[in-house]
Design a protein around this motif. Sequence first.
Motif, short mmCIF file in Angstrom:
data_model
loop_
_atom_site.label_atom_id
_atom_site.label_comp_id
_atom_site.label_asym_id
_atom_site.label_seq_id
_atom_site.Cartn_x
_atom_site.Cartn_y
_atom_site.Cartn_z
N ASN A 201 -1.81 -65.31 99.05
CA ASN A 201 -1.82 -65.59 97.61
C ASN A 201 -0.70 -66.53 97.17
OD1 ASN A 201 -3.19 -62.53 96.07
ND2 ASN A 201 -4.07 -64.01 97.49
N LYS A 202 0.38 -66.60 97.95
CA LYS A 202 1.48 -67.49 97.58
C LYS A 202 1.08 -68.96 97.64
CE LYS A 202 5.30 -64.41 98.77
NZ LYS A 202 6.52 -64.22 99.61
N TYR B 241 -5.20 -64.45 89.99
CA TYR B 241 -3.79 -64.81 90.16
C TYR B 241 -3.10 -64.95 88.80
CZ TYR B 241 0.34 -67.45 91.57
OH TYR B 241 1.63 -67.86 91.76
N ARG C 220 -3.68 -63.34 86.18
CA ARG C 220 -3.45 -62.00 85.60
C ARG C 220 -2.49 -61.18 86.45
NH1 ARG C 220 -9.24 -62.15 85.03
NH2 ARG C 220 -9.45 -60.54 86.66
N ASN C 221 -1.83 -61.84 87.41
CA ASN C 221 -0.89 -61.16 88.32
C ASN C 221 -1.55 -60.04 89.10
OD1 ASN C 221 1.43 -62.71 87.67
ND2 ASN C 221 1.63 -61.57 85.74
N GLU C 222 -2.82 -60.22 89.43
CA GLU C 222 -3.54 -59.26 90.26
C GLU C 222 -3.76 -59.86 91.64
OE1 GLU C 222 -7.16 -57.99 88.43
OE2 GLU C 222 -6.24 -57.69 86.46
#
Length: 445
Positions: free
Chosen positions: A18-19, A49, A51-53
């Motif tokens: 995800n980074k 991403y 939504r910080n999920e």
Amino acid sequence: MNNAEHEMSVLGAMMLHNKSIPDVMDILEPGDFYRPANGNIFRAIVDLYARNEPADYATVFEALKRDGETLRAVGNDYLPKCGDAAHSYRNGPEYARIVAREAVRRRIASAGLKVADLAEQPGDEDELVEQARKAVDGVSRAAGEKVVSFSESIYETLRSMEADKAPFIPTPWSSVNHAIAGVRGGAMYVVGARPAVGKTVIGLQLAQCIARHGAVAFYSMEMTKDDLNKRLLASELHIPYQRLRDDALLARDTNKIIASEPDFHRMPLYVNDNPSLSITDIKRHARSVNRKSPLKAIVIDYIGLMSTPFGYRGERHQFIADMSRQLKVLSKEMDVPVIVLAQLNRGSEQRADKEPVMSDLRDSGAIEQDADVVLLLHRDLMNQPGDLYVRVAKNRSGVTGSFKLKFYGHYSKAVEEHVSPVEDREYPAFRQAQERPALSSVVGF
């Protein structure tokens, strides 16, 4: 140009690592994917991403379940296959660059087909060339339209507010700046006046001021490039225009020009003095200027003199309305202020106070509708020719009101009341050549 494995590799790398998502987002948009389903998967990953999920196989699959069409197109086991296609999950940005290059090539091919099709279309050749140029210019932009919500765009707005660079360019007059906050990209500014009041002087001063920040395209359908250059020298160097016009320069005038010669290269003002310019000509020239140097403004002197396309048989007011709308669209497309000079009808001369109003704009009410700011100029040429009144008759983003400037016609300049340009003595009716040095020996022409 449409390698499915490359697209799967990008998606797999994003879900496995995800980074890498922000780096991939800087390179790709959903419209860059050849397969629409892959673009939808990309959008689902980016939304998670944002939504910080976590964006993994399970969460992306759940997001896609709300879009049954995508899952039906790729199958329930497609996401793990994307992961298998990503030979190294850390190579997401590299995979993205490959997909982006393939997208550009597809758009090149599409633009080529469109250009070939235009060659078979009837119509004005210059307009067809402009459409072809626009198709090619669009190759580097993403094919899909990016849908941005307030929650996404507000941060860019806040960042621009904190930036050192102002979102506007100030005009030469502080009183006008106070009302309209300078000129801004994407807006259309109309300067209206009766003949001989000074609208070209104001338009040229605005162009000079903006040219200190970047390139300005100036379209003069009334005056020649030579005449405008002399007016620029008069305004910048405080040399009476009559001496420049009559080739009657004094030694001190010539010395001023020689001393200022290095500054000529810092004035990216591009004048087109074709007397029969069409909107197609203006668009083409403006884009050419922008390719040479970042464009900061467009000035039209004046809209009533713009040329109609060959074979046009409509009413004049309809043509002006169409030109006004197209110039407004051009300001938004190129994100630059478009300053349109316009003639006023005789309505103001028939009123007791002689002060113009927006309905005095000649040929079409569409001009006042399209304009973001309308400045109306007025001078009492008989009694007080040195007072120039500027009325802010329309202002979408601020106040309206009237301001008085001092008009110095011999310097082709208008200034604030409390500012005086350097005064100069009247020059004699004759001159002696030996009093002044030769410009050609120093300036190098």
